[in-house]
Design an enzyme around this catalytic site. Structure first.
Site, mmCIF file in Angstrom:
data_model
loop_
_atom_site.group_PDB
_atom_site.id
_atom_site.type_symbol
_atom_site.label_atom_id
_atom_site.label_comp_id
_atom_site.label_asym_id
_atom_site.label_seq_id
_atom_site.Cartn_x
_atom_site.Cartn_y
_atom_site.Cartn_z
ATOM 1 N N SER A 103 19.545 -6.787 46.909
ATOM 2 C CA SER A 103 18.180 -7.325 46.889
ATOM 3 C C SER A 103 18.303 -8.817 46.592
ATOM 4 O O SER A 103 17.742 -9.309 45.627
ATOM 5 C CB SER A 103 17.346 -6.627 45.817
ATOM 6 N N TYR A 154 15.727 4.603 45.526
ATOM 7 C CA TYR A 154 16.750 5.063 46.479
ATOM 8 C C TYR A 154 16.418 6.399 47.153
ATOM 9 O O TYR A 154 17.212 6.884 47.940
ATOM 10 C CB TYR A 154 18.139 5.224 45.823
ATOM 11 N N GLY A 189 27.013 -3.076 40.617
ATOM 12 C CA GLY A 189 27.533 -3.806 39.458
ATOM 13 C C GLY A 189 27.124 -3.065 38.184
ATOM 14 O O GLY A 189 26.035 -2.477 38.133
ATOM 15 N N ASP A 190 27.961 -3.108 37.164
ATOM 16 C CA ASP A 190 27.657 -2.305 35.971
ATOM 17 C C ASP A 190 26.526 -2.896 35.117
ATOM 18 O O ASP A 190 26.154 -2.323 34.096
ATOM 19 C CB ASP A 190 28.921 -2.058 35.129
ATOM 20 N N ASP A 225 -13.689 -23.838 24.137
ATOM 21 C CA ASP A 225 -13.546 -23.757 25.596
ATOM 22 C C ASP A 225 -14.773 -24.366 26.279
ATOM 23 O O ASP A 225 -15.606 -23.661 26.838
ATOM 24 C CB ASP A 225 -13.374 -22.264 25.963
HETATM 25 C C1 SPV Z 1 -10.590 -18.095 30.964
HETATM 26 O O1 SPV Z 1 -9.597 -17.375 30.825
HETATM 27 O O2 SPV Z 1 -10.686 -19.188 30.433
HETATM 28 C C2 SPV Z 1 -11.690 -17.678 31.828
HETATM 29 C C3 SPV Z 1 -11.982 -16.231 31.971
HETATM 30 O O3 SPV Z 1 -12.379 -18.507 32.338
HETATM 31 S S1 SPV Z 1 -13.166 -15.862 30.769
HETATM 32 O O4 SPV Z 1 -12.665 -16.241 29.485
HETATM 33 O O5 SPV Z 1 -13.429 -14.434 30.854
HETATM 34 O O6 SPV Z 1 -14.376 -16.622 31.085
HETATM 35 MG MG MG Z 2 -12.130 -20.417 31.581
#
Ligand code: SPV
Ligand code: MG
Length: 432
Positions: free
Chosen positions: A9, A75, A90-91, A205
């Protein structure tokens, strides 16, 4: 004449593979299996050569009598068809996740009196160099960037895990497990979440962490990984800025940016209507997508439109209308988000969207509807599933408990049994 079978692979042949063939030929007719793309993705790395090119490569090796496709990492298909007298490998597959595969093959082969041969794995500078070269090829921007589009075509659902640092990137890159079906599996790509990138910096955020800082996170992750990267681009900011950012992201090898149809101060979607959040107009957001697509230089980069109608309780019809408009504006995918535990609104959206549009990739983030499996999502036409914040949420409580434990005991002994041994942490990066 006896037959001996080995499965490759790999995209590059090094001394280790040559050694296996060399040893194999002393047992009989050498048949090499070429593991199919979809299986290679799950147990090793993304193939950089097509299956035809790989088969040609294996055929060109001295001592190889026949090359066949192996379509099952366990397999079953080839063993049933060929009943080889010996299986040689390979081992290195006697330990780690691959051991599960070896154990399975051993049982298959033993059932008709066949035998396993494990040859010592070849560790050498040349072998390491060949592996390093492959990794370098996989991590280069032009190869990494296009891989998300390729994955969408190759697998039933692309599995994407959040990463917010080099270390979490390595975990997403390297974690391979034996799944419930006995097959190996791993994540396909990484999500650079705005929530986790902000949280890791101790910031909310709210698009406060600027693009320069986000790029630093991406760079830290890209330094040590090869898997495709999808950036949570928040609202995309001003269209005038977004077009520059699209160019930057595609140049460094990011595969996709997902931007959400909100405007003004962005708050995390999981707040829903608990805080004031305003949705952009269809016209404005479609224009932002169009501008981004015009700015893009490569064919591979994806701009995915994220629809917040269900989060903001604007209804299913609004969500679908937006999906149509954003697709028409050139969006390369649609992400539909929900913060309900009940997945029915997500299913309804996906089913109705798919009835109208068979191709545009669909993305979901099952943070709240986490009981739904990937198979079920795929059956509703979902192409990408993002586990958006779980590594961050896993780390935080443990770090906090450890800090509290030391403060309470005025020493670290009490918390030590829950920690990674210090002898292991100093070698963690070498072993990951
Ligand atoms: C993030 O991960 O920042 C997102 C997804 O925007 S959520 O937090 O669900 O909005
Ligand atoms: Mg986000």
């Amino acid at each position: 004449m006896k037959t001996i079978y080995t499965c490759f692979s790999t995209d590059v042949i090094h001394d280790g593979h040559k050694n296996i063939i060399e040893q194999a030929r002393s047992y009989g007719r050498v048949i090499v299996g070429c593991l199919s793309d979809k299986e290679m993705l799950r147990c090793t790395k993304f193939p950089t050569k097509t299956i035809e090119e790989r088969m040609e490569l294996y055929r060109s090796l001295d001592g190889v009598d026949e090359v066949v496709v192996q379509d099952d990492m366990l397999y079953d298909d080839v063993i049933e068809r060929l009943h080889p007298d010996y299986v040689i490998h390979g081992d290195n597959w006697k330990s780690g996740a691959e051991k599960a595969v070896r154990d399975h093959v051993e049982k298959l082969v033993a059932s008709y009196g066949g035998q396993m041969i494990d040859v010592p794995y070849t560790y050498s500078e040349k072998v390491k160099k060949a592996d390093d070269r492959l990794r370098e090829r996989l991590s280069m921007p032009e190869f990494r960037r296009k891989r998300l589009r390729q994955l969408i075509e190759m697998v039933p659902i692309v599995k994407i895990m959040e990463a917010h640092s080099g270390l979490t990137g390595l975990i997403v890159e390297k974690t391979v497990v034996e799944g419930m079906d006995g097959r190996l599996d791993q994540f396909d790509a990484m999500w650079i979440s705005s929530l986790c990138d902000s949280t890791d910096r101790g910031k909310p955020d709210i698009e406060l962490v600027d693009m320069t800082s986000r790029l630093r996170t991406i760079n830290d992750i890209m330094e040590v990984t090869t898997k495709p990267v999808i950036l949570d681009g928040d609202t995309g900011g001003l269209t005038e800025h977004f077009v520059y950012n699209v160019r930057t992201l595609e140049r460094i090898g990011v595969s996709a940016v997902i931007i959400e149809d909100k405007t003004g101060l962005k708050r995390n979607s999981l707040f829903g209507t608990e805080v004031v959040q305003s949705q952009d107009t269809i016209e404005n957001f479609a224009a932002k997508i169009e501008a981004g697509k015009r700015a893009q230089l490569s064919d591979d980069f994806m701009i995915i439109a994220r629809i917040e109608s269900l989060i903001l309780e604007k209804g299913m019809e609004d969500a679908l209308e937006r999906a149509r408009a954003f697709t028409l504006a050139g969006a390369d995918g649609i992400m539909i988000h929900s913060r309900k535990k009940d997945p029915s609104e997500i299913f309804e959206f996906c089913d109705r969207f798919r009835a109208e549009d068979k191709r545009t990739p669909l993305v979901v983030v099952p943070t709240s509807f986490n009981q739904v499996t990937e198979d079920v999502l795929a059956s509703h036409g979902v192409n990408m599933v993002i586990y958006a914040n779980q590594l961050m949420r896993a780390a935080f409580p443990v770090m906090q408990q450890t800090a509290e434990g030391i403060l309470k005991a005025h020493r670290a002994q009490e918390v030590d049994s829950a920690l990674m041994p210090f002898k292991d942490i100093i070698r963690l990066i070498d072993t990951l």
